[in-house]
Design a protein around this motif. Sequence first.
Motif, short mmCIF file in Angstrom:
data_model
loop_
_atom_site.label_atom_id
_atom_site.label_comp_id
_atom_site.label_asym_id
_atom_site.label_seq_id
_atom_site.Cartn_x
_atom_site.Cartn_y
_atom_site.Cartn_z
N ALA A 39 21.31 26.08 -1.80
CA ALA A 39 20.68 24.96 -1.63
C ALA A 39 20.22 24.56 0.10
O ALA A 39 19.14 24.18 -0.15
N GLY A 40 21.02 24.96 0.95
CA GLY A 40 20.77 25.15 2.16
C GLY A 40 19.41 25.88 2.60
O GLY A 40 18.52 25.13 3.20
N TYR A 41 19.54 27.05 2.04
CA TYR A 41 18.08 27.73 2.19
C TYR A 41 16.85 27.14 1.58
O TYR A 41 15.84 26.98 2.17
N ALA A 42 17.03 26.63 0.26
CA ALA A 42 15.99 25.94 -0.33
C ALA A 42 15.52 24.68 0.27
O ALA A 42 14.20 24.41 0.40
N GLY A 43 16.45 24.09 1.01
CA GLY A 43 16.15 22.71 1.52
C GLY A 43 15.35 22.92 3.01
O GLY A 43 14.36 22.55 3.43
N VAL A 44 15.90 24.07 3.88
CA VAL A 44 15.20 24.47 4.84
C VAL A 44 13.76 24.92 4.61
O VAL A 44 12.71 24.59 5.16
N ASP A 49 7.36 23.12 5.78
CA ASP A 49 6.06 23.16 5.57
C ASP A 49 5.68 21.59 6.02
O ASP A 49 4.71 21.18 6.97
N ASP A 50 5.98 20.64 4.90
CA ASP A 50 5.40 19.25 5.04
C ASP A 50 6.51 18.62 4.75
O ASP A 50 6.60 17.93 3.81
N TRP A 51 7.54 18.37 5.88
CA TRP A 51 8.76 17.61 5.45
C TRP A 51 8.47 16.10 5.13
O TRP A 51 9.26 15.49 4.31
#
Length: 163
Positions: free
Chosen positions: A31-36, A41-43
């Motif tokens: 989940a952390g990796y997916a969030g990062v 790109d376009d937070w």
Amino acid sequence: MRRPVMRRLPVRLYVGSPFQLLLLACSFALAGYAGVRLFADDWFSVALWFVGAALVHDLVLVPLYAGVDRVVTRALGVLGRREWTVFVRVPAAFSGLLLLIWFPLISGQVADRYRSATTLSGDGFLSRWLLITAVLFGGSAVALVLRSARLRRATKDRPPVVH
């Protein structure tokens, strides 16, 4: 007379097995990796989408399906079959979730974009969703019939109560 002293029970922290802890750590890492990756790109657009989705859900969808649920519950209550509500709620919830997830393809709004990205036809999502919805409600109807037959059999086999 002395009052008994109340002792607090010790609070035990549930840790779980090492396998559960490993799975939990892996899921947090994923989940952390997916969030990062998602926010890289376009937070701002992603954050705006999450806030908008939460607002639409809380201000539009919750009152809508709560109202529909209230109507169904009252209608079945008038018929004297309020316990049947769950047999409508479950397939309706799954069907609604599928509609929510696949709405752009079901409505045909992004069929061209889907075809260019996957080289597959975007046609057929509406008919498949309708078929899945029919199967969900049909399975729920079968479950209701089986439950009613089992309850009828159980009450028939029960000896009468004499007062």
